[in-house]
Design an enzyme around this catalytic site. Structure first.
Site, PDB file in Angstrom:
ATOM      1  N   LEU A   7      50.589 -52.654   1.922  1.00 43.12           N
ATOM      2  CA  LEU A   7      51.445 -51.474   2.056  1.00 43.12           C
ATOM      3  C   LEU A   7      52.824 -51.920   2.520  1.00 43.12           C
ATOM      4  O   LEU A   7      52.992 -52.332   3.658  1.00 43.12           O
ATOM      5  CB  LEU A   7      50.863 -50.487   3.082  1.00 43.12           C
ATOM      6  CG  LEU A   7      49.375 -50.135   2.986  1.00 43.12           C
ATOM      7  CD1 LEU A   7      49.010 -49.065   4.027  1.00 43.12           C
ATOM      8  CD2 LEU A   7      49.026 -49.641   1.591  1.00 43.12           C
ATOM      9  N   GLY A  10      58.243 -55.424   1.790  1.00 47.51           N
ATOM     10  CA  GLY A  10      59.457 -55.910   2.444  1.00 47.51           C
ATOM     11  C   GLY A  10      59.314 -57.383   2.767  1.00 47.51           C
ATOM     12  O   GLY A  10      58.600 -58.123   2.071  1.00 47.51           O
ATOM     13  N   ILE A  12      57.834 -59.119   5.351  1.00 48.83           N
ATOM     14  CA  ILE A  12      56.498 -59.616   5.692  1.00 48.83           C
ATOM     15  C   ILE A  12      55.526 -59.416   4.525  1.00 48.83           C
ATOM     16  O   ILE A  12      54.763 -60.323   4.176  1.00 48.83           O
ATOM     17  CB  ILE A  12      55.933 -58.894   6.945  1.00 48.83           C
ATOM     18  CG1 ILE A  12      56.967 -58.796   8.070  1.00 48.83           C
ATOM     19  CG2 ILE A  12      54.676 -59.603   7.435  1.00 48.83           C
ATOM     20  CD1 ILE A  12      57.444 -60.071   8.620  1.00 48.83           C
ATOM     21  N   GLY A  13      55.575 -58.234   3.916  1.00 46.57           N
ATOM     22  CA  GLY A  13      54.655 -57.942   2.818  1.00 46.57           C
ATOM     23  C   GLY A  13      54.791 -58.940   1.683  1.00 46.57           C
ATOM     24  O   GLY A  13      53.794 -59.444   1.153  1.00 46.57           O
ATOM     25  N   GLY A 129      54.852 -63.279  16.240  1.00 46.67           N
ATOM     26  CA  GLY A 129      54.970 -63.726  14.849  1.00 46.67           C
ATOM     27  C   GLY A 129      53.841 -64.659  14.449  1.00 46.67           C
ATOM     28  O   GLY A 129      52.667 -64.290  14.490  1.00 46.67           O
ATOM     29  N   GLY A 182      71.766 -62.901  10.399  1.00 47.70           N
ATOM     30  CA  GLY A 182      70.624 -62.071  10.000  1.00 47.70           C
ATOM     31  C   GLY A 182      69.511 -62.036  11.035  1.00 47.70           C
ATOM     32  O   GLY A 182      68.431 -61.500  10.780  1.00 47.70           O
ATOM     33  N   ASP A 196      61.507 -53.920  22.183  1.00 47.55           N
ATOM     34  CA  ASP A 196      60.594 -54.726  21.371  1.00 47.55           C
ATOM     35  C   ASP A 196      59.672 -55.556  22.268  1.00 47.55           C
ATOM     36  O   ASP A 196      58.450 -55.563  22.107  1.00 47.55           O
ATOM     37  CB  ASP A 196      61.446 -55.635  20.458  1.00 47.55           C
ATOM     38  CG  ASP A 196      60.617 -56.589  19.636  1.00 47.55           C
ATOM     39  OD1 ASP A 196      60.118 -56.165  18.582  1.00 47.55           O
ATOM     40  OD2 ASP A 196      60.459 -57.755  20.044  1.00 47.55           O
ATOM     41  N   LYS A 200      55.400 -55.462  23.010  1.00 50.63           N
ATOM     42  CA  LYS A 200      54.576 -56.668  22.854  1.00 50.63           C
ATOM     43  C   LYS A 200      53.832 -57.015  24.150  1.00 50.63           C
ATOM     44  O   LYS A 200      52.657 -57.365  24.117  1.00 50.63           O
ATOM     45  CB  LYS A 200      55.452 -57.831  22.396  1.00 50.63           C
ATOM     46  CG  LYS A 200      55.927 -57.649  20.943  1.00 50.63           C
ATOM     47  CD  LYS A 200      56.961 -58.689  20.558  1.00 50.63           C
ATOM     48  CE  LYS A 200      57.370 -58.559  19.098  1.00 50.63           C
ATOM     49  NZ  LYS A 200      58.564 -59.380  18.792  1.00 50.63           N
ATOM     50  N   GLY A 297      60.169 -64.139  11.364  1.00 49.95           N
ATOM     51  CA  GLY A 297      60.399 -64.849  10.107  1.00 49.95           C
ATOM     52  C   GLY A 297      59.306 -64.514   9.123  1.00 49.95           C
ATOM     53  O   GLY A 297      58.150 -64.294   9.484  1.00 49.95           O
TER      54      GLY A 297
END
Lengths: 413, 413
Positions: A7, A10, A12-13, A129, A182, A196, A200, A297
């Site tokens: 789903l 982007g 990660i997908g 990650g 970026g 964030d 976590k 990443g």
């Protein structure tokens, strides 16, 4: 052969799709069978991509396809990630996600549904990650009473702080560079204000205690007020300043916070720099261990997702006992947490010595050449005591021209 | 309730007993049932210890007791550890060991018996003490093609090298201090000659490749020839010297070695100091991750043993797929391995420049004040090429009074 759907195509997908292809043989061997991608859900089409013929725009196709056993959620955000993930679990599908917002907000409910339906809800990629850190809690450190988790959990802010530390950059310039590379969003609030990191550390604390942690209970302070002057002192003291998420567990009580903290050279997280993440875990028998790697990443994060896909494939017929119950874990008020404090004060130490000593007791003094200020490093005290000391100092100094406390940063001893 | 027996009441064995007691509740929760110690096998009696009434001197009692489902081997060495462990597996008991010599020498056979008997043979504590490193290979990094494993796997030598680095100590003095502190044995050969590290990197390489690795195939060089002078150069270059165990996997070919290596400040293992261990794993998708912690010591190592006991308890009726097959993994000849080299040469660079350039090509030159020698850092070349270069240099220089290469240390770029 086991069929999956992704789903969200982007960063990660698409990374997950890439790894499923490139490491097909390794994955098949570990999973005990081939893992085949059947659908990719996205609003967009990707006519020139390898998944062109797998794109669907209608979630129901995936929800209703009995062949799809494992669904990978890499959309991010809560809507529609939450209803989609919930629907998949209710339909008896395993779900794997990289979405920390989803896990922090709805983890308790989704874990409960997974247990009820005897499927799995895995989220290794939601914290750290590519670093294995969720799984070590239920696969490796099982015999330990966890006493502390402290992590550098956000690569963007670590990059900015590293720049400030090594190159004497201001926060603003370092942020701009992170944005140009970026690493930081145009709106960097979620990173630099600590939100964030907060989600976590909430997830890790829930893993360690086995109870639900409400991330809103965690005192969260960003790193925007850290300046290049602070790093000048840090350099002189041989310390560094890192944005940490920490929870400490003792006698069933849990303290947790997110804040910039001054750490010494011998701290395991001292040398975790640039966009890397590191998570230190202290157990009552093990002592300290540390997990280090790429905290973000495309491929590192996707690799963690793929490890979850494999674990789901290995456990198609049973729910692996992970996560936490719906019992709530209270978080102690921040006022009771104890630190030593790095305090920068206007004026010269010679003129302030008496007031400083009366307010803060014996404290190490640090003076930098050419600044009309100085700093002290206090001994350990609680937040409450620190506030009282700062107020006492302010009261004494009132009316003076070079009055005031300019900065306070927590430190670990 | 599940019953266990501990073979050997030494440092690790008594640590396991201590953790089983102190963390009884955590362990029971994770294992799904209470874990109870039934026997401790030792030649000695321990009349004043908490296990006084559990001591047995006859292994057969344990072997034949059907109630004992998990046996913990913490005797060390091969005899009688090997026959005892084998007998336990053949009797259908799960075995957990901290014994790297046993795993390196007989792991293939013992893993095969465990598979055959549908029990488990676990050995998390055999490498890296308390650091989770065996389990990450089969529980965390499952979707990765592992390309490199590099570890500081021996706390004793890391302590000695840290002393030499930070305090300018000679090897002899640093070793003496390690012995006085109980970190090094009276006969330190297994540590300082790299034999301990060799067995550990052999085990990790077998975990990564899934094939048997004969530790005798691994080029092993100790750290006894590293001197305080080498560290003087390292300081000037901003590098450090660490005893590393490394294996690199590429296109099915495996290079592996144990040697002192000069590493740069930005290497993840640079800041692993004192008795700590660190293991860096590079995957084709994940990039670099690193696992850090106490590589030895009673409770950390025992904690790893306990995590194995728990995993065995969770899988009483099935063999978890871990380890390697009996297929042999060839190790490439060391001659083909590539490094840059730190080479110390007698005399002054001014007089030797031409011969050095002819032999080693363009190389960075490092000169230290007050020494009648200098060093060069070569570009990357193979061991074969380095040997040829050194021979060529020797030939050119023959007959001179300040003749000779004084030291060669491998470096990573």
């Amino acid at each position: 052969m086991i069929k999956t759907a992704v789903l969200g195509y982007g960063t990660i997908g698409s990374g997950v799709v890439e790894i499923l292809d490139k490491n097909r043989d390794v994955i098949a061997k570990q999973a005990g069978q081939e893992v085949e991608l059947k659908y990719v859900l996205d609003l967009r089409d990707f006519p020139d991509s390898p998944v062109a013929d797998k794109i669907v725009h209608d979630f129901q196709i995936i929800e209703e396809d009995k062949e799809v056993k494992i669904v990978v959620e890499t959309m991010g955000g809560l809507n529609p990630a939450y209803p989609f993930v919930k629907a998949c679990l209710l339909a008896g599908k395993h779900v794997v996600t990289s979405n920390k917002a989803l896990v922090a907000a709805y983890g308790t409910e989704l874990l409960a549904i997974a247990r009820e339906k005897q499927v799995n809800f895995f989220f290794e990629a939601s914290v750290g990650g590519g670093i294995p850190i969720i799984r070590p809690f239920y696969r490796c450190l099982m015999g330990e009473r966890i006493e502390e988790i402290t992590g550098i959990l956000n690569g963007t802010t670590n990059f900015i702080l590293t720049k400030m530390d090594r190159e004497g950059e201001t926060f603003e310039n370092a942020l701009k560079e992170a944005q140009n590379l970026g690493y930081a969003e145009r709106n960097p609030e979620a990173d630099v204000e600590g939100h964030d990191t907060c989600r976590k550390i909430a997830i890790l604390t829930a893993m360690a205690t086995g109870r639900e942690v409400n991330y809103e209970d965690i005192y969260t302070e960003g790193m925007t007020r850290i300046t290049d002057i602070d790093f000048k002192y840090a350099e002189k003291m041989g310390t560094s300043i890192k944005l940490l998420g920490t929870s400490r567990m003792k006698n069933g009580k849990v303290t947790a916070f997110v804040a910039p903290v001054m750490i010494q050279k011998n701290h395991p997280l001292y040398s975790v720099s640039d966009v890397f993440n590191g998570i230190m875990v202290r157990g009552n028998m093990l002592g300290v261990s540390m997990f280090y790697g790429s905290g973000a990443g495309k491929l590192p994060t996707a690799s963690a997702v793929v490890s979850d896909i494999i674990e789901a494939a290995q456990n198609l017929k049973r729910n692996v006992a992970i996560g936490w119950s719906s019992e709530k874990q209270p978080i102690e008020p921040m006022d009771k947490a104890r630190f030593c404090y790095f305090v920068r004060v206007a004026g010269s130490y010679r003129n302030k010595e008496q007031d400083i000593k009366q307010a803060f007791g014996d404290a190490e003094v640090i003076e930098l050449y050419g600044l009309d200020e100085f700093a002290v490093l206090t001994s350990e005290m609680s937040e409450e005591e620190l506030k009282a000391a700062a107020t006492a100092y302010d009261r004494k100094e009132q009316g003076r021209s070079d009055f005031g406390i300019k900065q306070i940063i927590r430190g670990v001893l």
